[in-house]
Every structure is written in C-alpha cells, then in structure tokens.
Scaffold this active site. Structure first.
Site, PDB file in Angstrom:
ATOM      1  N   GLY A  69      -1.051  -9.280   4.782  1.00  0.00           N
ATOM      2  CA  GLY A  69      -0.223 -10.082   3.883  1.00  0.00           C
ATOM      3  C   GLY A  69       0.722 -11.015   4.618  1.00  0.00           C
ATOM      4  O   GLY A  69       0.959 -12.148   4.195  1.00  0.00           O
TER       5      GLY A  69
ATOM      6  N   LYS B  56       5.530   7.842  15.716  1.00  0.00           N
ATOM      7  CA  LYS B  56       6.176   6.542  15.877  1.00  0.00           C
ATOM      8  C   LYS B  56       7.670   6.731  15.620  1.00  0.00           C
ATOM      9  O   LYS B  56       8.048   7.533  14.759  1.00  0.00           O
ATOM     10  CB  LYS B  56       5.625   5.534  14.853  1.00  0.00           C
ATOM     11  CG  LYS B  56       4.184   5.152  15.097  1.00  0.00           C
ATOM     12  CD  LYS B  56       3.764   4.054  14.115  1.00  0.00           C
ATOM     13  CE  LYS B  56       2.258   3.987  14.019  1.00  0.00           C
ATOM     14  NZ  LYS B  56       1.784   3.557  12.708  1.00  0.00           N
TER      15      LYS B  56
ATOM     16  N   LEU C 165      -0.662  -5.310   2.140  1.00  0.00           N
ATOM     17  CA  LEU C 165      -2.028  -5.389   2.669  1.00  0.00           C
ATOM     18  C   LEU C 165      -2.004  -5.121   4.171  1.00  0.00           C
ATOM     19  O   LEU C 165      -1.785  -6.026   4.975  1.00  0.00           O
ATOM     20  CB  LEU C 165      -2.627  -6.773   2.387  1.00  0.00           C
ATOM     21  CG  LEU C 165      -2.539  -7.290   0.936  1.00  0.00           C
ATOM     22  CD1 LEU C 165      -3.088  -8.707   0.852  1.00  0.00           C
ATOM     23  CD2 LEU C 165      -3.293  -6.363  -0.006  1.00  0.00           C
TER      24      LEU C 165
ATOM     25  N   HIS D 273       3.073   4.219  -0.018  1.00  0.00           N
ATOM     26  CA  HIS D 273       3.684   2.972   0.467  1.00  0.00           C
ATOM     27  C   HIS D 273       4.951   2.619  -0.310  1.00  0.00           C
ATOM     28  O   HIS D 273       5.404   1.477  -0.289  1.00  0.00           O
ATOM     29  CB  HIS D 273       2.743   1.753   0.321  1.00  0.00           C
ATOM     30  CG  HIS D 273       1.599   1.709   1.283  1.00  0.00           C
ATOM     31  ND1 HIS D 273       0.442   1.041   0.986  1.00  0.00           N
ATOM     32  CD2 HIS D 273       1.445   2.229   2.528  1.00  0.00           C
ATOM     33  CE1 HIS D 273      -0.408   1.152   2.008  1.00  0.00           C
ATOM     34  NE2 HIS D 273       0.172   1.872   2.948  1.00  0.00           N
TER      35      HIS D 273
ATOM     36  N   ASN E  20       0.324 -12.122   7.847  1.00  0.00           N
ATOM     37  CA  ASN E  20      -0.284 -12.959   8.889  1.00  0.00           C
ATOM     38  C   ASN E  20      -1.502 -13.773   8.488  1.00  0.00           C
ATOM     39  O   ASN E  20      -1.851 -14.724   9.166  1.00  0.00           O
ATOM     40  CB  ASN E  20      -0.698 -12.074  10.072  1.00  0.00           C
ATOM     41  CG  ASN E  20       0.484 -11.378  10.702  1.00  0.00           C
ATOM     42  OD1 ASN E  20       1.411 -12.042  11.152  1.00  0.00           O
ATOM     43  ND2 ASN E  20       0.482 -10.072  10.694  1.00  0.00           N
TER      44      ASN E  20
ATOM     45  N   GLU F  45       9.729  -0.771   6.752  1.00  0.00           N
ATOM     46  CA  GLU F  45       9.857   0.580   6.204  1.00  0.00           C
ATOM     47  C   GLU F  45      10.896   1.391   6.972  1.00  0.00           C
ATOM     48  O   GLU F  45      11.627   2.182   6.377  1.00  0.00           O
ATOM     49  CB  GLU F  45       8.493   1.280   6.266  1.00  0.00           C
ATOM     50  CG  GLU F  45       7.525   0.697   5.246  1.00  0.00           C
ATOM     51  CD  GLU F  45       6.065   1.068   5.504  1.00  0.00           C
ATOM     52  OE1 GLU F  45       5.459   0.447   6.397  1.00  0.00           O
ATOM     53  OE2 GLU F  45       5.546   1.957   4.828  1.00  0.00           O
TER      54      GLU F  45
HETATM   55  P1  ADP Z   1      -0.838  -0.214   9.013  1.00  0.00           P
HETATM   56  O1  ADP Z   1      -1.372  -0.157   7.636  1.00  0.00           O
HETATM   57  O2  ADP Z   1      -1.625   0.577   9.986  1.00  0.00           O
HETATM   58  O3  ADP Z   1       0.674  -0.059   9.126  1.00  0.00           O
HETATM   59  P2  ADP Z   1      -0.446  -3.073   9.444  1.00  0.00           P
HETATM   60  O4  ADP Z   1       0.388  -3.306   8.257  1.00  0.00           O
HETATM   61  O5  ADP Z   1       0.123  -3.343  10.778  1.00  0.00           O
HETATM   62  O6  ADP Z   1      -1.144  -1.672   9.494  1.00  0.00           O
HETATM   63  O7  ADP Z   1      -1.770  -3.947   9.276  1.00  0.00           O
HETATM   64  C1  ADP Z   1      -2.797  -3.871  10.216  1.00  0.00           C
HETATM   65  C2  ADP Z   1      -3.916  -4.772   9.800  1.00  0.00           C
HETATM   66  O8  ADP Z   1      -3.415  -6.097   9.599  1.00  0.00           O
HETATM   67  C3  ADP Z   1      -4.982  -4.920  10.874  1.00  0.00           C
HETATM   68  O9  ADP Z   1      -5.973  -3.957  10.745  1.00  0.00           O
HETATM   69  C4  ADP Z   1      -5.527  -6.291  10.592  1.00  0.00           C
HETATM   70  O10 ADP Z   1      -6.647  -6.179   9.731  1.00  0.00           O
HETATM   71  C5  ADP Z   1      -4.454  -7.012   9.846  1.00  0.00           C
HETATM   72  N1  ADP Z   1      -3.922  -8.161  10.564  1.00  0.00           N
HETATM   73  C6  ADP Z   1      -2.935  -8.206  11.466  1.00  0.00           C
HETATM   74  N2  ADP Z   1      -2.746  -9.479  11.894  1.00  0.00           N
HETATM   75  C7  ADP Z   1      -3.634 -10.237  11.246  1.00  0.00           C
HETATM   76  C8  ADP Z   1      -3.946 -11.625  11.253  1.00  0.00           C
HETATM   77  N3  ADP Z   1      -3.292 -12.495  12.024  1.00  0.00           N
HETATM   78  N4  ADP Z   1      -4.932 -12.036  10.444  1.00  0.00           N
HETATM   79  C9  ADP Z   1      -5.603 -11.169   9.678  1.00  0.00           C
HETATM   80  N5  ADP Z   1      -5.346  -9.865   9.619  1.00  0.00           N
HETATM   81  C10 ADP Z   1      -4.385  -9.403  10.398  1.00  0.00           C
END
Ligand code: ADP
Length: 392
Positions: free
Chosen positions: A328, A15, A205, A178, A330, A380
């Site tokens: 967290g 990425k 989260l 993190h 969304n 980040e």
């Molecule tokens: P990573 O840890 O891979 O960087 P992110 O911080 O992008 O991931 O978080 C991804 C997770 O966030 C998804 O697996 C999903 O469970 C959760 N997520 C994203 N949008 C929503 C939402 N609107 N409601 C609930 N969970 C969500």
C-alpha cells in the site's frame, strides 16, 4: 525522557523497537531471526548503524538476552533510556480484551487459553512475554491485541451464520487482525483531514493483507475473520475461499486437515498463483509477459475492489480510502489498479500524485470533491507504545 520497548515475538523471530511515545522517535530497533535453527542472526540498529551477531540462537530467552547485551554494547543503554514499560504485540485477544492490559499470570493464562483460535501466533507471543518478563523485571509489561480494535464490531459483521451452539462452544466469530495498524492509520487520517465523522476504508496491504471499514473512529467491518486467513488475497494465503473446497480436497485429494491448513496459509495467495509471494516479483514476471502473473495481479486488485464497494455499502458511503503497509505504501501501480473502476463511488487517483516518490503521509486523489484517497505509512510499534503508556 520516557521510552517503551515494543516486542513482537514470532515462532522463530523477535522484532523489537525502543520508542519515545510522545515524539514517535525510534531510538533503536532490531530483529532476532532463525531462533532454534542452525544459523541465527541478531541485527540491532541505532542512529549510528547496525550491529550484527550471527551465532545460532537456541531459543527465545537466549535471543532476548543477546538483544539486551547489544543494547548495553551498542547503545542506547536501557538503564539510561528511561524505559517505563514493555509493550507486547499479541495477535488474539478473543472476546475478553477490547484494549491494552497490564500482563500478570492471569493475562498470560488467558492468552494461552486463546491459542486454539490463533495457533500460529499466540503461543510464540506468549513465549516472548514470558522471557521478557523474566529478563526485564522492573517495569510493567503490557499486551496490545491485534483484535482489540475489532472487539466491538457490530454483531451483524462479527457473527458467522453458523449453528449458534457450535459457534458459542468453540468461540467461532470474526475477530479480525492487524487492528493496531487499522486503528493507527484511521486515526492519522482523521487527524490529517481534521474530521472525526469520517466513513473510512483502510487497506493494509503487506505480506498479510486486510481491509477495514471505520465510521467516526469505530471499526464496523474487517476482512479477516476467526483467523487472518479470511479476506483479501495475500502473499501466501488464499483469503476468501468457499469452505467446501476444504471438504472437496479432504475427500478427493486425500489431504489431511493439517495439509489443507498449510496449503491455504503458506502455499496459496500470490505464491500459489505465481510461485512468488512478493508483489514486486509478481510485477516483474507480469512485465516479462507471464500470463499467470498478470492474472494474479488482476485477482489481487479485483478482490480489493469488491471489498471497497462492499464497505462503502455497509457504511452508506465513503469519505476516505487509505493505503498502508509494504504494498500500500510503495506500489503505485497496484494502488492505481485497485482503485480503477471505482469512480462511480467518487474514488479517483491522481496519476501524478500517486506516482510521486514521497515516503510520508500524502493525499493521492485529485483536488475538488469526491473521496480523499491517501497513503499513510503504518506504525504499529508506535501505536503499541502509545497504548502502553496510556494505560500506565
Ligand atoms: P508484513 O506483512 O510482513 O509486515 P510489509 O507490510 O512490510 O510486510 O509488506 C511486505 C510486502 O510488501 C512484500 O512482500 C512486498 O510484496 C511488498 N512491497 C514492498 N515494497 C514494495 C514495492 N516497492 N512494490 C511492491 N510491493 C512492495
């Protein structure tokens, strides 16, 4: 204009983001996916849209070469974008690195030496560094470690109650992860509230999940340990589990260490409990009446509440509680569930503010005293870009 190219290299993906650290503006971002597989993909996004390549990508060097081609073809031209450095995300910096460092052969060797304590992350991080240094030779490359923010955890928080010699020989301690996100978010909260002396809990989260306790800008606790397996319930990881489960499975299920490693890291957490690692899918199942999904949501929130309570105790109180990352930022329902029952600590979530569909930094607690509860989108890449230029 001066910009930083931020690279996060994983085992089968790269990425990247081109950022202006001062303003925080992103000029371009993208991802190389499925490196080494039969079908690959490169997606490069700028203000003008997304350009996609779908040929197989045999290795990281070829992946990065295509990214550089896309910068030339779809813009912005790296030659004209004023790139002053490349910032690399590195998961494990061990006891050595408490901040960013300019990468040379010795730093590469140290990242390699730390691979036994981050076998899933440091080797692909190092591969990304090596190919990027080869292809972008004119600028310094900087490593920003996910563990650095937790480098100076109090010894009581960083040390496992394990035989001292074994721990020292094999470098077993709680390193956290993190850290770049926890540092960025806790810093934003401090700025937003205009206070340096805050006692904060940050809940990152995402697919991976972690909590941290931060007092006056300094991390004093975090939920991830030797590796990112410890702590909260995650998409596919157990989080906290009695280590004796490992002995039990080895002795009675005949599982090898590698099989148990895979079970804990890839087939547990929400996925193990419900078959789905994405919390949105778990909610969908629970809303359709699936009792296992409802239980998984309870377990997820219960673990968070325990950590918030424990960290409030470790800090002697709490002034701010902040939610960040995919869940967290969304998931208003999970935020409400996680904070439910914490009013005895002064933690309250205002239902209207929590449900509002804003995307930016926002307070979701009611006015008038108590703990300030916030949502702060993590960034980040920006933190990596800023730490990178701060070093140069
Ligand atoms: P990573 O840890 O891979 O960087 P992110 O911080 O992008 O991931 O978080 C991804 C997770 O966030 C998804 O697996 C999903 O469970 C959760 N997520 C994203 N949008 C929503 C939402 N609107 N409601 C609930 N969970 C969500």
């Amino acid at each position: 204009m001066s910009t930083v190219l931020v690279i996060n290299s994983g085992s089968s993906s790269i990425k990247y983001k081109l950022l202006e650290p001062e303003s925080g503006d992103a000029l371009a971002s993208g991802i190389v996916e499925r490196i080494g597989e039969d079908s690959g993909r490169v997606a490069h996004t700028t203000g003008d849209g997304t350009t996609e390549l779908t040929d197989p990508v045999p290795d990281h060097a070829e992946g990065l070469r295509r990214v550089l081609e896309l910068f030339e073809r779809a813009g912005p031209s790296l030659a004209e974008a004023g790139v002053v450095a490349v910032g690399h995300r590195v998961v494990q910096g061990g006891q050595r690195y408490d901040g960013p460092v300019v990468i040379d052969r010795a730093v590469e060797a140290e990242i390699d030496r730390l691979s036994p304590v981050a076998p899933l992350h440091n080797p692909p991080n190092l591969t990304g560094i090596r190919v990027a240094r080869e292809l972008l030779r004119d600028v310094p490359h900087v490593a920003v470690f996910d563990t650095a923010f937790f480098h100076d955890l109090p010894a009581a928080a960083a040390t496992y109650a394990l035989d001292r010699e074994v721990a020292a020989t094999y470098r077993v301690r709680r390193y956290g992860a993190h850290g770049t996100s926890h540092q960025y978010v806790s810093g934003r909260v401090s700025d937003l509230l205009g206070r340096e002396d805050l006692r904060q809990v940050v809940l990152h989260l995402g697919n991976g999940a972690s909590a941290s306790a931060v007092v006056a800008g300094r991390a004093v606790e975090t939920s991830m340990g030797l590796t990112p397996l410890e702590g909260l319930v995650m998409g596919t990881r157990t989080g906290d589990i009695d280590p004796a489960v490992t002995f039990h499975l080895a002795r009675n299920a005949g599982m090898s260490v590698d099989e148990i490693d895979e079970l804990y890291n890839k087939r547990s957490g929400l996925k193990g409990l419900t078959g789905q690692n994405d919390l949105r899918e778990v909610w969908r199942l629970a809303d359709d009446g699936d009792p296992q999904a409802a239980l998984a949501l309870e377990i997820y929130a219960h673990r968070i509440r325990k950590y918030v309570g424990a960290y409030a105790a470790a800090m002697g109180g709490i002034d701010a509680l902040t939610f960040t990352a995919g869940v967290g930022e969304n998931d208003a329902r999970m935020r409400a569930l996680a904070a439910d029952g914490l009013a005895f600590l002064g933690i309250r979530v205002d239902p209207g503010r929590n449900a509002s569909r804003g995307r930016g930094e926002r307070v979701i607690s009611p006015d008038g005293g108590g703990v300030t509860v916030l949502v702060v989108p993590t960034n980040e890449e920006l933190e990596i870009a800023r730490q990178t230029v701060s070093l140069l």
